[in-house]
Write a protein that holds these residues in place. Structure first.
Motif, PDB file in Angstrom:
ATOM      1  N   THR A  16       0.808  -1.225   0.000  1.00  0.00           N
ATOM      2  CA  THR A  16       0.000   0.000   0.000  1.00  0.00           C
ATOM      3  C   THR A  16       0.846   1.282   0.000  1.00  0.00           C
ATOM      4  N   VAL A  17       2.169   1.126   0.111  1.00  0.00           N
ATOM      5  CA  VAL A  17       3.017   2.316   0.335  1.00  0.00           C
ATOM      6  C   VAL A  17       2.973   3.304  -0.823  1.00  0.00           C
ATOM      7  N   GLU A  18       3.010   2.784  -2.042  1.00  0.00           N
ATOM      8  CA  GLU A  18       3.030   3.686  -3.194  1.00  0.00           C
ATOM      9  C   GLU A  18       1.799   4.607  -3.185  1.00  0.00           C
ATOM     10  N   GLY A  19       0.653   4.035  -2.900  1.00  0.00           N
ATOM     11  CA  GLY A  19      -0.568   4.844  -2.810  1.00  0.00           C
ATOM     12  C   GLY A  19      -0.495   5.880  -1.693  1.00  0.00           C
ATOM     13  N   HIS A  20       0.062   5.476  -0.562  1.00  0.00           N
ATOM     14  CA  HIS A  20       0.179   6.429   0.558  1.00  0.00           C
ATOM     15  C   HIS A  20       1.142   7.562   0.230  1.00  0.00           C
ATOM     16  N   ILE A  21       2.211   7.253  -0.509  1.00  0.00           N
ATOM     17  CA  ILE A  21       3.147   8.318  -0.894  1.00  0.00           C
ATOM     18  C   ILE A  21       2.421   9.323  -1.795  1.00  0.00           C
ATOM     19  N   LYS A  22       1.638   8.813  -2.733  1.00  0.00           N
ATOM     20  CA  LYS A  22       0.898   9.716  -3.629  1.00  0.00           C
ATOM     21  C   LYS A  22      -0.053  10.610  -2.838  1.00  0.00           C
ATOM     22  N   ASN A  23      -0.771  10.024  -1.884  1.00  0.00           N
ATOM     23  CA  ASN A  23      -1.671  10.835  -1.047  1.00  0.00           C
ATOM     24  C   ASN A  23      -0.898  11.851  -0.211  1.00  0.00           C
ATOM     25  N   ALA A  24       0.267  11.438   0.297  1.00  0.00           N
ATOM     26  CA  ALA A  24       1.079  12.348   1.115  1.00  0.00           C
ATOM     27  C   ALA A  24       1.500  13.559   0.291  1.00  0.00           C
ATOM     28  N   TYR A  28       0.460  17.531   0.871  1.00  0.00           N
ATOM     29  CA  TYR A  28       1.595  18.368   1.305  1.00  0.00           C
ATOM     30  C   TYR A  28       2.277  17.893   2.578  1.00  0.00           C
ATOM     31  N   VAL A  29       2.208  16.598   2.864  1.00  0.00           N
ATOM     32  CA  VAL A  29       2.853  16.087   4.076  1.00  0.00           C
ATOM     33  C   VAL A  29       4.341  16.483   4.158  1.00  0.00           C
ATOM     34  N   PRO A  30       5.105  16.427   3.042  1.00  0.00           N
ATOM     35  CA  PRO A  30       6.526  16.786   3.174  1.00  0.00           C
ATOM     36  C   PRO A  30       6.763  18.287   3.392  1.00  0.00           C
ATOM     37  N   SER A  31       5.740  19.105   3.237  1.00  0.00           N
ATOM     38  CA  SER A  31       5.942  20.552   3.364  1.00  0.00           C
ATOM     39  C   SER A  31       5.465  21.129   4.688  1.00  0.00           C
ATOM     40  N   ILE A  32       4.660  20.378   5.435  1.00  0.00           N
ATOM     41  CA  ILE A  32       4.100  20.951   6.667  1.00  0.00           C
ATOM     42  C   ILE A  32       5.171  21.112   7.741  1.00  0.00           C
ATOM     43  N   SER A  33       4.962  22.073   8.607  1.00  0.00           N
ATOM     44  CA  SER A  33       5.903  22.305   9.706  1.00  0.00           C
ATOM     45  C   SER A  33       5.818  21.178  10.726  1.00  0.00           C
ATOM     46  N   HIS A  34       6.976  20.790  11.245  1.00  0.00           N
ATOM     47  CA  HIS A  34       7.013  19.750  12.281  1.00  0.00           C
ATOM     48  C   HIS A  34       6.594  20.325  13.634  1.00  0.00           C
ATOM     49  N   ARG A  35       6.240  21.597  13.669  1.00  0.00           N
ATOM     50  CA  ARG A  35       5.691  22.188  14.902  1.00  0.00           C
ATOM     51  C   ARG A  35       4.212  22.537  14.712  1.00  0.00           C
ATOM     52  N   SER A  36       3.587  22.026  13.654  1.00  0.00           N
ATOM     53  CA  SER A  36       2.195  22.376  13.363  1.00  0.00           C
ATOM     54  C   SER A  36       1.220  21.343  13.934  1.00  0.00           C
ATOM     55  N   LYS A  37      -0.032  21.758  14.055  1.00  0.00           N
ATOM     56  CA  LYS A  37      -1.125  20.863  14.458  1.00  0.00           C
ATOM     57  C   LYS A  37      -1.190  19.645  13.535  1.00  0.00           C
ATOM     58  N   GLN A  38      -1.040  19.892  12.241  1.00  0.00           N
ATOM     59  CA  GLN A  38      -1.114  18.800  11.262  1.00  0.00           C
ATOM     60  C   GLN A  38      -0.076  17.721  11.562  1.00  0.00           C
TER      61      GLN A  38
ATOM     62  N   PHE B   6       5.406  28.687   1.489  1.00  0.00           N
ATOM     63  CA  PHE B   6       6.513  29.632   1.621  1.00  0.00           C
ATOM     64  C   PHE B   6       7.126  29.532   3.019  1.00  0.00           C
ATOM     65  N   THR B   7       6.775  28.486   3.747  1.00  0.00           N
ATOM     66  CA  THR B   7       7.307  28.310   5.107  1.00  0.00           C
ATOM     67  C   THR B   7       8.813  28.038   5.032  1.00  0.00           C
ATOM     68  N   PRO B   8       9.550  28.450   6.094  1.00  0.00           N
ATOM     69  CA  PRO B   8      11.015  28.385   5.993  1.00  0.00           C
ATOM     70  C   PRO B   8      11.597  27.004   6.265  1.00  0.00           C
ATOM     71  N   GLY B   9      10.847  25.967   6.252  1.00  0.00           N
ATOM     72  CA  GLY B   9      11.426  24.631   6.342  1.00  0.00           C
ATOM     73  C   GLY B   9      10.760  23.826   7.426  1.00  0.00           C
ATOM     74  N   PRO B  10      10.195  22.663   7.051  1.00  0.00           N
ATOM     75  CA  PRO B  10       9.963  22.198   5.688  1.00  0.00           C
ATOM     76  C   PRO B  10       9.241  23.245   4.852  1.00  0.00           C
ATOM     77  N   SER B  11       9.465  23.163   3.541  1.00  0.00           N
ATOM     78  CA  SER B  11       8.904  24.152   2.638  1.00  0.00           C
ATOM     79  C   SER B  11       8.335  23.437   1.411  1.00  0.00           C
ATOM     80  N   ALA B  12       8.021  24.207   0.375  1.00  0.00           N
ATOM     81  CA  ALA B  12       7.550  23.572  -0.861  1.00  0.00           C
ATOM     82  C   ALA B  12       8.620  22.617  -1.378  1.00  0.00           C
TER      83      ALA B  12
END
Lengths: 361, 361
Positions: A16-24, A28-38, B6-12
C-alpha cells in the motif's frame, strides 16, 4: 522488469506504500511544519496505530530515530553507566557489542558460532551488567531466539534493563511487553517502508535510568537523549525536524496491517516460512543454515548453497525475484530470503517453485 | 486546494521532486540494498552533483546524517575536546551552544538581540576555543551574516575549526570553501526535499581533529564518528542503512539545479528578495524585522506585523499561500517567508501582490 524484492532489508515496499506516498504528496505532508497541528496529528496517529498493532502498553514510550543503528548508540548513552552484556550470534549483535566499547563502556559477551542460538543454561550474566542486549532475530544469519528464553533472562535479572533487537522480526513476533524493558526496529524490513527511520519502544525503567545518569553528571547525549525525546513527545513532536514522510507512512501501514489483522499476518508468515523450510530440507543444493528448528527465524530465512549463491541469485533475478546474498564472509555460500508481511503467499509459492526447479545446468 | 508553501522549512518541494519520487518507486530505489552496486552509484552521483553545484573542493568530505541537528552533536563530539565558541543571534544558534554544554564541553558565546547580526570588531574569541560556530542564516529571525565577516574569523584564528550553519542558506550562498572548515545543511529547506537528511561538508582539519581525539582516548561517538563515516564513504556507502530515497532525491535535485544553472538560481533569489523587502519597507502594517540591510537574509525573510500574524497567515492560506508564523516568542508578531530555489518569480509576485493589498478589514 517487475521485480519482487525478497531481500532482508531494505526489502519490497508494503503493497500500500506507493498509494500512501501519492496521497502524502497531494496533501503536502513533506511541506508541513514539524511544529504544526497537522504534524502533531500525524505523529499521534502513528503512535496510536503502532500501540494497537504491537499491543504496546500505555506505560511504554515510543520514540523515532534515524535508524536502528542510532538506537544502539542511544541505548548505551542513556541506559548504561558502566557495563553492558551482549548475546552475540551474528554481525549485527556483534556490532552493537563493539559500539558499547567505542562509547567507553565495559562490555561482556557470550558469543556463539554463526547459525547457532543460545542455550539459556549457558548464559551467565555478570553482576555489573546494567543492560542485557539480545538480538531476537539476527538478520545476518537467520537465527531467532525463542521469546520464552528472552523472558527468562528478565525473570532471572529483574534489576537489569533487557533490550531486544527486533529489527527484522516485527511486526511478526507477539511480544509480551511486561517481560522486557525495551525493543526496537527499523522500518525498511517487516514494515516495508523506505529506510531512514528507527522506532524505539521503552518502559519507565529506561526513562528513570537516563534521568538518574543525567543527575549524577553523566553525558547522555543531547537532542536524542531520552529526556529530550520525552519533552517533545508530550506535545506529539520530535526534538529535531524528523523524517516526517516516514512517520506518516509508518502510521498508514500500521493502520493497513490492523485492518488486515495481525493474527492473519502472523498466520501467513508461518505458512510461508513452513513452505520454504520444507523445500530447503528436501533440496539437493540448498539446506537451512540454522540446524536447530527452534532457532530458525520465520522472517529471515537463510539457506546454505552448495553452488555459488551468485548463480542462484542471478537466475532468480531473471524471473523477477530478487533474493539476498549471504552476509559478510557468507556472501557466496548463503542466500537470505525475507518473509515479511508484504510478501504474499502467491509470491512465496512462485519463489519456492523456482528454487525447487533450480539445478546446475 | 492547491497550496504554495513559503514556510522556511519544511517548505515547498522542489518542483521536480514528485517526478523523481515516481521514478524512484518504478526503479525500486527504496528496496535496493545499501551495500549494493546500485546504491553505490546513487551515492556517488549525489556526492558528485553536490560537489559541482556547491563548488566543493576535492579535499572536502561530504557525509549524510539524519538531520542538521544531528550534525551539531557530531561536530562537538568529533571536533571539540574541551571548548567551543558560539555566535548566537537566534533560537537555532542558541540551541547549538546549549548542546555543546549538554555534551560536557566548556562553552563561550557572544549573544546579540534577535534581529541583529555581529560586528566583527566586537567578536573576541577565547584562546581555548577549538571550534567557532557561526550561523550564516538564522532561520528563526532572518538574520544573515555576510560571508566576508565569516572568512575574517578564519583569517584571524587559522588554528580553530570554523563551522558554518548554512541550513537555510544553501544552495544560494556561494561559499569559498578554502576559507572555512565545515559547513552543513538539511535538505527540507533550500533543496526542497522531504525532511530526514542532513549534509555535512568538512575538510581534513576536522578529520584530523577527530582522529587525534580518538587516539588520545576521547569518545567521539560510534557509527557516526568521522572515522566511521570515512571508512564507508571510500566505498560510496554509509555506516548504517541510510535514508536511501533522500540521498537519491538530493542527487536528482542537485542535477536539476545544475541544469538550470546556479548563477541563474542565485540571480532569481536576489530578484525575489528585493521584491519582497521593497514591499516591506513601504508597507503600512509590515516592516523588515532586520533593520541593518547588510544583515538581511535573502532566503528567509522575516517581517514584523502590526496586526496579529495569524490574521495575515489565515488570509494568505485562503489564497493558496502558506506563510510561516514567527518563531518562538515572536509567533504572533512576525511572519517568516522562505525564498528558496523552488519558489518561482511568478509565485513570489503573487505573494507580494497579496501582501500589498493586505489591510485590516
Amino acid at each position: 522488469m517487475h521485480q519482487v524484492y525478497f531481500t532482508p532489508g531494505p526489502s519490497a515496499l508494503y503493497y500500500t506504500v506507493e498509494g500512501h506516498i501519492k496521497n502524502a504528496l497531494k496533501s503536502y505532508v513533506p511541506s508541513i511544519s514539524h511544529r504544526s497541528k497537522q504534524f502533531e496529528e500525524i505523529y499521534a496517529h502513528t503512535i496510536d496505530q503502532l500501540r494497537q498493532l504491537l499491543n504496546v502498553p500505555d506505560d511504554f514510550e515510543i520514540y523515532f530515530t534515524g535508524s536502528a543503528t542510532e538506537i544502539w548508540e542511544r541505548l548505551i548513552q542513556n541506559c548504561v553507566e558502566q557495563s553492558s552484556y551482549h548475546l552475540v550470534n551474528g554481525s549485527f549483535s556483534k556490532r552493537f557489542y563493539q559500539m558499547s566499547g567505542e562509547l567507553g563502556r565495559n562490555t561482556a559477551l557470550l558469543e556463539v558460532a554463526p547459525g547457532l542460538g543460545f542455550k539459556p543454561s549457558e548464559i551467565n550474566i555478570p553482576e555489573a551488567a546494567e543492560l542485557i542486549a539480545v538480538t531476537q532475530n539476527e538478520t545476518s544469519t537467520g537465527v531467532a531466539q525463542p521469546l520464552e528464553d528472552i523472558y527468562a533472562l528478565k525473570e532471572k535479572h529483574p534489576d537489569k534493563i533487557l533490550a531486544v533487537d527486533a529489527v527484522s522480526a516485527l511486526p511478526y513476533i507477539d511480544i509480551d511487553f511486561n517481560r522486557i524493558d525495551a525493543i526496537y526496529f527499523s522500518v525498511q524490513k517487516g514494515f516495508g517502508l523506505p529506510a531512514g527511520l528507527g522506532v524505539w519502544v521503552m518502559n519507565g525503567r529506561c526513562v528513570e535510568k537516563a534521568k538518574s545518569m543525567q543527575q549524577s553528571g553523566h553525558s547522555i547525549g543531547s537532542y536524542h537523549s531520552i529526556p529530550s525525546f520525552a519533552s517533545k513527545a508530550v506535545k506529539n513532536q520530535t526534538p529535531e525536524t524528523p523524517n516526517v514522510l516516514g512517520i506518516y507512512l509508518l502510521g498508514k501501514v500500521a493502520e493497513d496491517m490492523l485492518t488486515k489483522g495481525i493474527v492473519q499476518i502472523r498466520r501467513e508468515t508461518e505458512y510461508k516460512a513452513a513452505l520454504l523450510y520444507n523445500l530447503l530440507e528436501n533440496h539437493s543444493l540448498l539446506a537451512p543454515f540454522v540446524a536447530e528448528t527452534a532457532h530458525r527465524s520465520k522472517t529471515v530465512i537463510v539457506a546454505t548453497t552448495s553452488v555459488a549463491s551468485e548463480k542462484i541469485i542471478k537466475q532468480a533475478s531473471q524471473r523477477g525475484m530478487v533474493i539476498g546474498s549471504g552476509y559478510g564472509a557468507f556472501k557466496s555460500e548463503h542466500v537470505r530470503i525475507a518473509n515479511f508481511p508484504t510478501h504474499s503467499k502467491e509470491q512465496f509459492e512462485m519463489l519456492v517453485d523456482f528454487l525447487a526447479d533450480y539445478s546446475e545446468e
